[in-house]
Structures are given as structure tokens and as C-alpha cells.
Design a protein around this motif. Structure first.
Motif, PDB file in Angstrom:
ATOM      1  N   UNK A 440       0.821  -1.208   0.000  1.00 37.26           N
ATOM      2  CA  UNK A 440       0.000   0.000   0.000  1.00 37.26           C
ATOM      3  C   UNK A 440       0.856   1.259   0.000  1.00 37.26           C
ATOM      4  N   UNK A 441       2.060   1.163   0.510  1.00 39.31           N
ATOM      5  CA  UNK A 441       2.964   2.308   0.513  1.00 39.31           C
ATOM      6  C   UNK A 441       4.002   2.173  -0.588  1.00 39.31           C
ATOM      7  N   UNK A 442       5.096   2.899  -0.437  1.00 42.06           N
ATOM      8  CA  UNK A 442       6.169   2.856  -1.437  1.00 42.06           C
ATOM      9  C   UNK A 442       7.511   2.474  -0.814  1.00 42.06           C
ATOM     10  N   UNK A 443       7.525   2.137   0.469  1.00 46.33           N
ATOM     11  CA  UNK A 443       8.774   1.777   1.124  1.00 46.33           C
ATOM     12  C   UNK A 443       9.307   0.471   0.542  1.00 46.33           C
ATOM     13  N   UNK A 444      10.591   0.467   0.241  1.00 54.75           N
ATOM     14  CA  UNK A 444      11.233  -0.714  -0.328  1.00 54.75           C
ATOM     15  C   UNK A 444      11.671  -1.661   0.782  1.00 54.75           C
ATOM     16  N   UNK A 445      11.310  -2.937   0.648  1.00 50.96           N
ATOM     17  CA  UNK A 445      11.690  -3.961   1.621  1.00 50.96           C
ATOM     18  C   UNK A 445      12.224  -5.165   0.854  1.00 50.96           C
ATOM     19  N   UNK A 446      13.391  -5.628   1.260  1.00 51.71           N
ATOM     20  CA  UNK A 446      13.935  -6.865   0.694  1.00 51.71           C
ATOM     21  C   UNK A 446      13.669  -8.009   1.667  1.00 51.71           C
ATOM     22  N   UNK A 447      12.970  -9.029   1.200  1.00 48.99           N
ATOM     23  CA  UNK A 447      12.644 -10.188   2.018  1.00 48.99           C
ATOM     24  C   UNK A 447      13.543 -11.342   1.582  1.00 48.99           C
ATOM     25  N   UNK A 448      14.415 -11.744   2.478  1.00 45.90           N
ATOM     26  CA  UNK A 448      15.321 -12.854   2.189  1.00 45.90           C
ATOM     27  C   UNK A 448      14.593 -14.165   2.437  1.00 45.90           C
ATOM     28  N   UNK A 449      14.618 -15.052   1.455  1.00 45.98           N
ATOM     29  CA  UNK A 449      13.987 -16.352   1.619  1.00 45.98           C
ATOM     30  C   UNK A 449      14.860 -17.253   2.482  1.00 45.98           C
ATOM     31  N   UNK A 450      14.232 -18.029   3.331  1.00 49.60           N
ATOM     32  CA  UNK A 450      14.975 -19.035   4.092  1.00 49.60           C
ATOM     33  C   UNK A 450      15.622 -20.012   3.116  1.00 49.60           C
ATOM     34  N   UNK A 451      16.739 -20.586   3.527  1.00 53.04           N
ATOM     35  CA  UNK A 451      17.454 -21.502   2.645  1.00 53.04           C
ATOM     36  C   UNK A 451      16.545 -22.600   2.105  1.00 53.04           C
ATOM     37  N   UNK A 452      15.661 -23.101   2.965  1.00 47.78           N
ATOM     38  CA  UNK A 452      14.780 -24.196   2.549  1.00 47.78           C
ATOM     39  C   UNK A 452      13.740 -23.746   1.534  1.00 47.78           C
ATOM     40  N   UNK A 453      13.471 -22.443   1.473  1.00 50.97           N
ATOM     41  CA  UNK A 453      12.437 -21.926   0.580  1.00 50.97           C
ATOM     42  C   UNK A 453      12.989 -21.322  -0.704  1.00 50.97           C
ATOM     43  N   UNK A 454      14.296 -21.234  -0.824  1.00 56.12           N
ATOM     44  CA  UNK A 454      14.872 -20.733  -2.064  1.00 56.12           C
ATOM     45  C   UNK A 454      14.608 -21.750  -3.181  1.00 56.12           C
ATOM     46  N   UNK A 455      14.252 -21.247  -4.333  1.00 55.23           N
ATOM     47  CA  UNK A 455      13.790 -22.108  -5.418  1.00 55.23           C
ATOM     48  C   UNK A 455      14.689 -21.954  -6.633  1.00 55.23           C
ATOM     49  N   UNK A 456      15.033 -23.073  -7.233  1.00 55.10           N
ATOM     50  CA  UNK A 456      15.845 -23.051  -8.447  1.00 55.10           C
ATOM     51  C   UNK A 456      15.081 -22.361  -9.563  1.00 55.10           C
ATOM     52  N   UNK A 457      15.793 -21.596 -10.366  1.00 56.74           N
ATOM     53  CA  UNK A 457      15.192 -20.926 -11.519  1.00 56.74           C
ATOM     54  C   UNK A 457      16.060 -21.201 -12.738  1.00 56.74           C
ATOM     55  N   UNK A 458      15.403 -21.538 -13.838  1.00 58.29           N
ATOM     56  CA  UNK A 458      16.074 -21.838 -15.097  1.00 58.29           C
ATOM     57  C   UNK A 458      15.491 -20.941 -16.180  1.00 58.29           C
TER      58      UNK A 458
END
Length: 501
Positions: A440-458
Motif C-alpha cells: 500500500x505504501x512505497x517503502x522498499x523492503x527486501x525479504x530474504x527467503x529461508x534456505x529451505x524456501x529458495x527455489x531453483x530458476x532456469x
């Protein structure tokens, strides 16, 4: 934003917790004694820890083939090389007559079909996928020992349904080529329902080559023919209008030889992938501009994407999504700023939310976060040397086109919200309501994924693939990579044949 039902099926399985080391036992407290302890013995020089001898690398000698095994290989290798798209049908194969020569030819074939025919020097910069090193000698030596050479040959190709579909498609389209190919359709006015004449008869014959449901007799464009045109347009990734216009005519007039080489090029790209893909992964087909979520070897959700236009190619690569940026600003690459933004003047830049950072030759542009940001509300980050990523976009009209190659190289997503919710589903701090509130706002937030939730991308370049019923589908080769790759495969095959003979 609620996740789409299709996307919600994508479940991330938490990794097992790492085992913790046992705490070291503490020595018991010393018991006081009225007599002084005995004098400590004189310090001894430290004993050198013997260095284990370096084990020599085991060298496996080339196995010696029996005469029967030599005959078996002389039959298997030419057939397998042709079936796996490693050479043209018209190319000749000259195999050695001695055991060592045949063994080396078998090992060369194994490397080619398992890890790709190309040499490392053949890869261009944007082909960021690289096959893992592979030594076929141990497996081949074991196969010779157990007299299971044919089984070893069958085990070498990539173990994926996508590759199997291309292998079957290669057989089918080479049969079409052997039978004389298909007729080229003459240009003219658009053909639609109700049309008749010689061009309609030619259209029927052309469609029937790939589609056995089409009747070859008749010179009227009836409902059955319109249905066949619709099927063809879907096979070629065209807008299904049922009318044969310029785009459909061009796709139908691509020679069958080009389709065969297109299949060969896509088979080679499969060989660059690891032998076991992550069970949970995201794949982007750059050529088709589609993002798909996979579970195992099956797609469970997909969405439209926008990928790089020719000249700003989206590279092929593999990585892992490690962060999601909510309300991302856009740090404009210097090349884009110089060509597209600086010339528009400071008035335009200010009106569109850009701010100038720095002065002189080091100045750069950043577009503020919010609804006008070119990155939209979501950015999915993964490490790569090309500075590309997946992201949202405020311009949704681009997803309505059937040709969606229009970015500077990054991948725009049609529905990034459900994907973000999916990747953050295990994070109690970032459930859908919390994500919506942040946006709803414009504040930038970086959300780091837990190691178990990081997903491979191809990011992959598939221009030929088989559907579940075995029907071959083709897409344009917008970057010209199919022809370039097929040329490199054939050149390497010629070098290999000359070396073996």
C-alpha cells in the motif's frame, strides 16, 4: 492478493535441520589435596603428525573388446548418433576397425549425447548453461566387462520426458523429410472459412503432412479445415484466428529441413542441464515467453511473461531465487539511460519519477518505487553475471500479445503476486495480508527467503517441444540461436568423425 489455485499447488518442502555437534564434555573439578602435586614432567617436543601418502590417481585402461562387441558397437554407434540428433541424415560415419579406436569412438559418442556435442569454446556469452564434466570410461569399462554395451548406450541420453518427446519428433520429421517434405504455399489474400480454389487444396495437403486429421480432398475452406488451421496456429504459437494470414503462411512455409535442425538444437540444450533437476523449480521459456512452475517433471502452474527483444537477449542460465524485493526502485542500466532516457530531458525524467544520482560522467538514474516503477511491485532476485531478474510491470497490455519479446533482457511476469505469496508461504512474517499492507505504501523492503524456501530458476530457450500427446510444437527462433547451434553441432560432428576415422 490471494494465490491462484494453480500456483497454490506448488508446495515447498522444508529441508531437514542440520545436525548439531555434541557439546564437548567438561573435565571434573579438581579435588583439593593437602599435599602439593608432583612436579610436571619436562615438556616433550611436539610429535609430527605423519602426512598420509598421496594416492596416485587411478588410471582406468581402455577395455579390450571382443570381436562380437566390436561388431555390436559398429552397428549401435551410427544408429544412436543419428537418433540422438548428433549429425545430419546425409552425413557418413567411418568407424575404426581396431578395439582401441572403437572404444574411443564410443566414449566420444557418450560425451556428446550425455553432456552435449559442443566444446567449451563454442558457447557464446548468452548461453550461460554449461554441462557438468562427464567421464564415460568407468561406466563403459563396466558395461564391456558385464557385456551390457547396448544397455549402457540406452542409459546415456538426458532422463527427461521433454527430451524423449524431441527424440520421437526427430524420427517423425525426418520421415517427412525422406518422403519429400511439404509443399510451399503461394502468397495471396488471407484464406478463411468459405474460401475455395487451388490455394485451399494446397493448404489441405500442407496441413495433412503434420496433422493426420485433415482430409486432403476438397477445395472448400469448411469447418473441419478451419479447425485444422486453429490446431496449426496453436502448434506454432500463433494467435488462433482460424484465418491463414501472413504469419500463419510464414510458419507453414518453414522448410522441414529447418524444423529437423530446430529439433536437433533443442535436444542439445537438454544435454546442458544437470542429470537431476530440483524437484521444485521455476522455468522460463525465453522463446515462448512463458514462466512455468514445475514439481518433478510435471508443470503445475504457468503464466505469461515478457522476455528480451532481439538485441537485448534474455540469457540462458540457472540460479536460485534468494530474495523478493517489495516496492523495488529501478536502478537504470547506463546503456538504457543513455539511449532511451537522458535524451528526453530532465522534465520528462522528473515527471516519471526518476532522480539523478551523482554528477558528471558518473551520474546515474534511479526510478522511485511505487506504481510508476518499471519493476512494478515485485522483484525476484537470483545471482547471475547478467544482472537479470524476474519482476512485475505496471504495463499489462504487453501480455495480450502472442509475440512477447519486448524487454531489455529481464523477465516480466503477468501475475507476480501469487508467485511471491507462494515463495513466502512458510514465512510467518510475510503472509498475504502483510504483503498487501506493505504494497500500500512505497517503502522498499527486501525479504530474504529461508534456505529451505529458495527455489531453483532456469531461463531456457525452447523453440521445439512435444506436447503430452506427442504433437510437436514450434516457436520462432527470434535470436537465431537454433541455426547457430545446429551449425556448431554439425561442425563438431565432422571434426569427431575425422578424428575417429
Amino acid at each position: 492478493m490471494a494465490a491462484s489455485p494453480a500456483a497454490a499447488q506448488f508446495r515447498l518442502i522444508p529441508a531437514a535441520k542440520p545436525q548439531q555437534a555434541k557439546p564437548q564434555a567438561q573435565p571434573p573439578a579438581a579435588t583439593p589435596t593437602p599435599t602439593p602435586p608432583p612436579a610436571a614432567p619436562a615438556a616433550q617436543p611436539p610429535q609430527a603428525v605423519p602426512t598420509p601418502p598421496i594416492q596416485p590417481r587411478q588410471v582406468i585402461p581402455l577395455p579390450v573388446l571382443s570381436s562380437r562387441q566390436m561388431a555390436e558397437l559398429r552397428q549401435l554407434l551410427p544408429e544412436a548418433g543419428l537418433a540422438q540428433g548428433l549429425r545430419r541424415m546425409t552425413s557418413t560415419v567411418s568407424l575404426p576397425n581396431d578395439s582401441d579406436g572403437l572404444v574411443r569412438a564410443a566414449l566420444d559418442y557418450a560425451r556428446a549425447v550425455h553432456s552435449g556435442r559442443l566444446d567449451s569454446s563454442d558457447f557464446i556469452n548468452d548461453w550461460g548453461l554449461r554441462p557438468a564434466a562427464f567421464d564415460p570410461l568407468p561406466g563403459f569399462a563396466d558395461a564391456v566387462k558385464r557385456d551390457r554395451i547396448a544397455a549402457w548406450v540406452r542409459s546415456l541420453p538426458p532422463p527427461y520426458a521433454g527430451y524423449d518427446g524431441l527424440e520421437k519428433g526427430l524420427v517423425a520429421y525426418r520421415a517427412i523429410l525422406t518422403a519429400g517434405g511439404w509443399p510451399k504455399l503461394t502468397p495471396g489474400p488471407d484464406l478463411g472459412k468459405g474460401a475455395s480454389g487451388a490455394r485451399v487444396r494446397a493448404l489441405r495437403k500442407r496441413l495433412a503432412v503434420e496433422d493426420k486429421q485433415v482430409a486432403t480432398s476438397g477445395d472448400t475452406f469448411d469447418q473441419d479445415l478451419q479447425d485444422a488451421v486453429l490446431r496449426a496456429q496453436r502448434r506454432y504459437g500463433l494467435r488462433p484466428t482460424g484465418v491463414v494470414s501472413t504469419g500463419t503462411l510464414a510458419a507453414l512455409n518453414v522448410p522441414v529441413e529447418a524444423r529437423v535442425r530446430q529439433i536437433m538444437a533443442n535436444m542439445e540444450r537438454w544435454r546442458w542441464l544437470p542429470q537431476e533437476l530440483p524437484a521444485k523449480r521455476i522455468q522460463v521459456n525465453i522463446a515462448a515467453a512463458v514462466m512455468t512452475v514445475f514439481e518433478g517433471d510435471s508443470p503445475i502452474a504457468s503464466m505469461k511473461a515478457v522476455t528480451g527483444r532481439p538485441g537485448n537477449e534474455t540469457p540462458m542460465l540457472q540460479s536460485r531465487i534468494h530474495s523478493i524485493v517489495l516496492n523495488p526502485p529501478w536502478n537504470v542500466p547506463s546503456g538504457i539511460a543513455a539511449k532511451e532516457l537522458w535524451p528526453k530531458g530532465e522534465g520528462y525524467l522528473k515527471a516519471h519519477g526518476y532522480r539523478i544520482i551523482g554528477t558528471g560522467p558518473d551520474r546515474r538514474l534511479q526510478q522511485e518505487s511505487g506504481p510508476r516503477s518499471a519493476l512494478g511491485r515485485f522483484k525476484f532476485d537470483f545471482d547471475n553475471p547478467y544482472a537479470v531478474y524476474l519482476h512485475d510491470t505496471p504495463v499489462q497490455s504487453g501480455f495480450n500479445s502472442y509475440s512477447r519479446l519486448d524487454s531489455h533482457g529481464c523477465v516480466r511476469l503477468e501475475k507476480p503476486g501469487p508467485l511471491a505469496e507462494l515463495l513466502l508461504k512458510n514465512d510467518p512474517n510475510w503472509q498475504p495480508d502483510a504483503i498487501a499492507a506493505q504494497l500500500e505504501g512505497t517503502k522498499t523492503v527486501r525479504v530474504r527467503l529461508a534456505d529451505a524456501d529458495q527455489v531453483a530458476v532456469y531461463l531456457l530457450y525452447w523453440t521445439a517441444f512435444a506436447s503430452s500427446d506427442g504433437t510437436m510444437n514450434f516457436r520462432d527462433d527470434p535470436y537465431g540461436w537454433d541455426k547457430l547451434l545446429a551449425d556448431k553441432i554439425e561442425a563438431r560432428a565432422a571434426v569427431s568423425a575425422a578424428t575417429a576415422s
